[in-house]
Enzyme design. Structure first.
Site, PDB file in Angstrom:
ATOM      1  NE  ARG A  31      -4.084  -1.650  -0.045  1.00 43.06           N
ATOM      2  CZ  ARG A  31      -5.106  -2.140   0.643  1.00 43.06           C
ATOM      3  NH1 ARG A  31      -5.477  -1.559   1.745  1.00 43.06           N
ATOM      4  NH2 ARG A  31      -5.746  -3.199   0.197  1.00 43.06           N
ATOM      5  NE  ARG A  35      -7.753   5.118   2.348  1.00 37.17           N
ATOM      6  CZ  ARG A  35      -8.650   4.163   2.538  1.00 37.17           C
ATOM      7  NH1 ARG A  35      -9.843   4.265   2.011  1.00 37.17           N
ATOM      8  NH2 ARG A  35      -8.367   3.116   3.268  1.00 37.17           N
ATOM      9  NE  ARG A  44     -10.032   6.095  -4.095  1.00 38.29           N
ATOM     10  CZ  ARG A  44     -11.323   6.229  -3.879  1.00 38.29           C
ATOM     11  NH1 ARG A  44     -12.052   6.967  -4.680  1.00 38.29           N
ATOM     12  NH2 ARG A  44     -11.889   5.611  -2.871  1.00 38.29           N
ATOM     13  CG  ASP A  80      -8.501  -4.515  -4.426  1.00 38.04           C
ATOM     14  OD1 ASP A  80      -8.055  -3.810  -3.511  1.00 38.04           O
ATOM     15  OD2 ASP A  80      -9.211  -5.522  -4.226  1.00 38.04           O
ATOM     16  CE1 TYR A 155     -12.556  -8.873   1.814  1.00 33.67           C
ATOM     17  CE2 TYR A 155     -10.582  -9.829   0.847  1.00 33.67           C
ATOM     18  CZ  TYR A 155     -11.180  -8.932   1.708  1.00 33.67           C
ATOM     19  OH  TYR A 155     -10.403  -8.094   2.467  1.00 33.67           O
TER      20      TYR A 155
HETATM   21  O1  CP3 Z   1       0.368  -0.094  -3.141  1.00 30.86           O
HETATM   22  C1  CP3 Z   1      -0.111  -1.262  -3.174  1.00 30.86           C
HETATM   23  O2  CP3 Z   1       0.035  -2.074  -2.249  1.00 30.86           O
HETATM   24  C2  CP3 Z   1      -0.786  -1.720  -4.439  1.00 30.86           C
HETATM   25  C3  CP3 Z   1      -2.183  -1.690  -4.519  1.00 30.86           C
HETATM   26  C4  CP3 Z   1      -3.096  -2.669  -3.786  1.00 30.86           C
HETATM   27  C5  CP3 Z   1      -4.420  -2.328  -3.458  1.00 30.86           C
HETATM   28  N1  CP3 Z   1      -5.034  -3.424  -2.934  1.00 30.86           N
HETATM   29  C6  CP3 Z   1      -5.047  -1.006  -3.719  1.00 30.86           C
HETATM   30  C7  CP3 Z   1      -6.134  -0.590  -2.842  1.00 30.86           C
HETATM   31  C8  CP3 Z   1      -2.895  -3.992  -3.389  1.00 30.86           C
HETATM   32  C9  CP3 Z   1      -1.643  -4.843  -3.474  1.00 30.86           C
HETATM   33  C10 CP3 Z   1      -4.134  -4.454  -2.862  1.00 30.86           C
HETATM   34  C11 CP3 Z   1      -4.361  -5.841  -2.380  1.00 30.86           C
HETATM   35  C12 CP3 Z   1      -5.506  -6.115  -1.505  1.00 30.86           C
HETATM   36  N2  CP3 Z   1      -6.785  -5.668  -1.640  1.00 30.86           N
HETATM   37  C13 CP3 Z   1      -5.484  -7.004  -0.402  1.00 30.86           C
HETATM   38  C14 CP3 Z   1      -4.263  -7.770   0.044  1.00 30.86           C
HETATM   39  C15 CP3 Z   1      -3.371  -6.944   0.871  1.00 30.86           C
HETATM   40  C16 CP3 Z   1      -3.901  -6.614   2.242  1.00 30.86           C
HETATM   41  O3  CP3 Z   1      -4.168  -5.447   2.481  1.00 30.86           O
HETATM   42  O4  CP3 Z   1      -4.037  -7.542   3.054  1.00 30.86           O
HETATM   43  C17 CP3 Z   1      -6.752  -7.036   0.157  1.00 30.86           C
HETATM   44  C18 CP3 Z   1      -7.181  -7.826   1.371  1.00 30.86           C
HETATM   45  C19 CP3 Z   1      -7.593  -6.207  -0.633  1.00 30.86           C
HETATM   46  C20 CP3 Z   1      -9.033  -5.927  -0.455  1.00 30.86           C
HETATM   47  C21 CP3 Z   1      -9.238  -4.486  -0.172  1.00 30.86           C
HETATM   48  N3  CP3 Z   1      -9.289  -3.506  -1.138  1.00 30.86           N
HETATM   49  C22 CP3 Z   1      -9.314  -3.844   1.083  1.00 30.86           C
HETATM   50  C23 CP3 Z   1      -9.304  -4.536   2.417  1.00 30.86           C
HETATM   51  C24 CP3 Z   1      -9.412  -2.453   0.846  1.00 30.86           C
HETATM   52  C25 CP3 Z   1      -9.422  -1.338   1.867  1.00 30.86           C
HETATM   53  C26 CP3 Z   1     -10.727  -0.676   2.050  1.00 30.86           C
HETATM   54  C27 CP3 Z   1     -10.490   0.694   2.677  1.00 30.86           C
HETATM   55  O5  CP3 Z   1     -11.075   1.658   2.177  1.00 30.86           O
HETATM   56  O6  CP3 Z   1      -9.752   0.798   3.661  1.00 30.86           O
HETATM   57  C28 CP3 Z   1      -9.398  -2.272  -0.545  1.00 30.86           C
HETATM   58  C29 CP3 Z   1      -9.411  -0.973  -1.267  1.00 30.86           C
HETATM   59  C30 CP3 Z   1      -8.066  -0.547  -1.743  1.00 30.86           C
HETATM   60  N4  CP3 Z   1      -7.285  -1.276  -2.577  1.00 30.86           N
HETATM   61  C31 CP3 Z   1      -7.411   0.666  -1.434  1.00 30.86           C
HETATM   62  C32 CP3 Z   1      -6.188   0.658  -2.132  1.00 30.86           C
HETATM   63  C33 CP3 Z   1      -5.119   1.723  -2.189  1.00 30.86           C
HETATM   64  C34 CP3 Z   1      -7.936   1.758  -0.495  1.00 30.86           C
HETATM   65  C35 CP3 Z   1      -7.931   3.113  -1.049  1.00 30.86           C
HETATM   66  C36 CP3 Z   1      -9.039   3.563  -1.918  1.00 30.86           C
HETATM   67  O7  CP3 Z   1     -10.213   3.208  -1.709  1.00 30.86           O
HETATM   68  O8  CP3 Z   1      -8.715   4.369  -2.809  1.00 30.86           O
END
Ligand code: CP3
Length: 355
Positions: A31, A35, A44, A80, A155
């Site tokens: 990540r 954000r 965003r 994602d 999921y």
């Molecule tokens: O910089 C990076 O790591 C690359 C981008 C990336 C994202 N998701 C972007 C994202 C990666 C590698 C992921 C993988 C991902 N997605 C995982 C595995 C890693 C982990 O965190 O355990 C999981 C479980 C997900 C599912 C997911 N997608 C979650 C739990 C969330 C967060 C929800 C939140 O709003 O907090 C997302 C949304 C997401 N994916 C964001 C980002 C940067 C949040 C920011 C946004 O909504 O713009």
């Protein structure tokens, strides 16, 4: 400082993936694009997460920006884990602050049988183009990724984020054949998806099994490990990294499934983990992401603690035990990258001279 053209700074990450000494300990953050970055928050305001992911120019730009802002040794594709599920027939949304929500959770054999086969070039060309674009503009490697079958199944079966994972466990124990069919479908398709990312220019592949730490070791062995072993066996041409959270009791079993690098979260002592895995198994981790919210002196102390536990062993990729928290000040991340590079440069040079 004279740069060695063979051991250039750009290959520290890949060298560590192979367990080889590098010019410094490589560092990147899960990540790192997200954000915590002001530029990402601005983007965003006008685009949803999925709009960014589906636009290769934007996705590549977001992938590249942390390398420029922080000086990290690798970029991770901006996407994602849920992205390849949509063309497989799974409707979902990503709710801000919550995570992925699946419209119609999978609970039956008929639903598993209806899942579609993914054709990466046809179904997610924008992901492959984002990898190509990012790789073309970076000196450091781009890491491709996919969700691990179990974490995707969490999921799909739970329908969203879960505290106890009881629905996926109930499904796994009460319909083991259907669960196996689901895992096989996910394994086959994620293997194709990861191989396509490698063909597009990803130099390493990380498999995110974020929720596998919910399982007892016996259940991991019986219901997950065989699929992970098949997944990694099909991806031998690129270094692979296995990531999980709460996996202190599973790391040997995870290592046996065959990833090049084993991810560690902060609940395990890195020195103990390296002893348990054998010094020749590369590891990635393992600073507590919340430490970055502390004053810098504490961040530096904690980071030095991680580096000291690794000692001079090659094959350490510095990372957090989970993703960067949105509340993190990017200046702390920048200083952390500089600290890891500075503190490990001398040590590895000494190591190289004596070896
Ligand atoms: O910089 C990076 O790591 C690359 C981008 C990336 C994202 N998701 C972007 C994202 C990666 C590698 C992921 C993988 C991902 N997605 C995982 C595995 C890693 C982990 O965190 O355990 C999981 C479980 C997900 C599912 C997911 N997608 C979650 C739990 C969330 C967060 C929800 C939140 O709003 O907090 C997302 C949304 C997401 N994916 C964001 C980002 C940067 C949040 C920011 C946004 O909504 O713009």
């Amino acid at each position: 400082m004279v740069k060695n053209p063979v051991r250039s700074e750009g290959d520290a990450f890949l060298r560590a993936c192979r367990g080889e000494p590098a010019a410094h300990t490589p560092v990147w953050f899960m990540r790192q694009a997200g954000r915590s970055q002001p530029s990402y928050r601005r983007l965003r305001e006008t685009h949803t997460l999925m709009e960014i992911v589906r636009d290769p120019r934007l996705a590549a730009g977001v992938t590249v920006s942390p390398v420029e802002d922080l000086g990290v040794d690798a970029a991770i594709l901006f996407s994602d884990i849920m992205v390849p599920l949509e063309p497989m027939g799974v409707a979902f949304e990503i709710r801000e602050g919550v995570g992925p929500i699946v419209a119609d959770p999978i609970r039956t054999a008929a639903q598993v049988a209806r899942l579609v086969e993914l054709d990466p070039a046809r179904d997610v060309p924008y992901v492959l183009e984002a990898v190509e674009r990012a790789a073309a503009s970076l000196a450091v490697p781009v890491i491709g990724f996919a969700g691990a079958p179990f974490t995707l199944a969490c999921y799909l079966v739970e329908g969203g984020p879960s505290r106890g994972y009881i629905e996926v466990k109930r499904f796994m124990w009460s319909q083991p054949d259907v669960f196996r069919a689901l895992m096989e479908h996910l394994t086959r398709n994620m293997q194709a998806y990861l191989a396509a990312q490698a063909a597009a220019g990803a130099r390493a592949l990380q498999v995110f099994d974020s929720w596998v730490g919910a399982l007892a070791p016996d259940d991991y062995e019986a219901h997950v490990a065989p699929h992970m072993a098949r997944l990694f066996a099909g991806l031998r041409h690129v270094p692979t990294l296995a990531f999980g959270v709460g996996t202190s009791g599973l790391i040997e079993a995870i290592a046996r499934t065959g990833p090049a690098v084993v991810g560690l979260d902060w609940r395990v002592d890195l020195a103990v983990a390296r002893d348990r895995l054998g010094a020749d198994r590369p590891v990635q981790g393992n600073l507590d992401p919340a430490v970055l919210l502390a004053p810098w002196a504490r961040v530096a102390e904690a980071a030095r603690g991680v580096l000291a536990r690794n000692g001079a062993r090659p094959g350490h990729i510095f990372n957090l035990g989970h993703g960067v928290l949105p509340e993190t000040d990017p200046a702390q991340l920048q200083r952390l990258v500089a600290l890891v590079h500075e503190e490990t440069r001398a040590a590895t040079h000494e190591g190289e001279q004596t070896s």
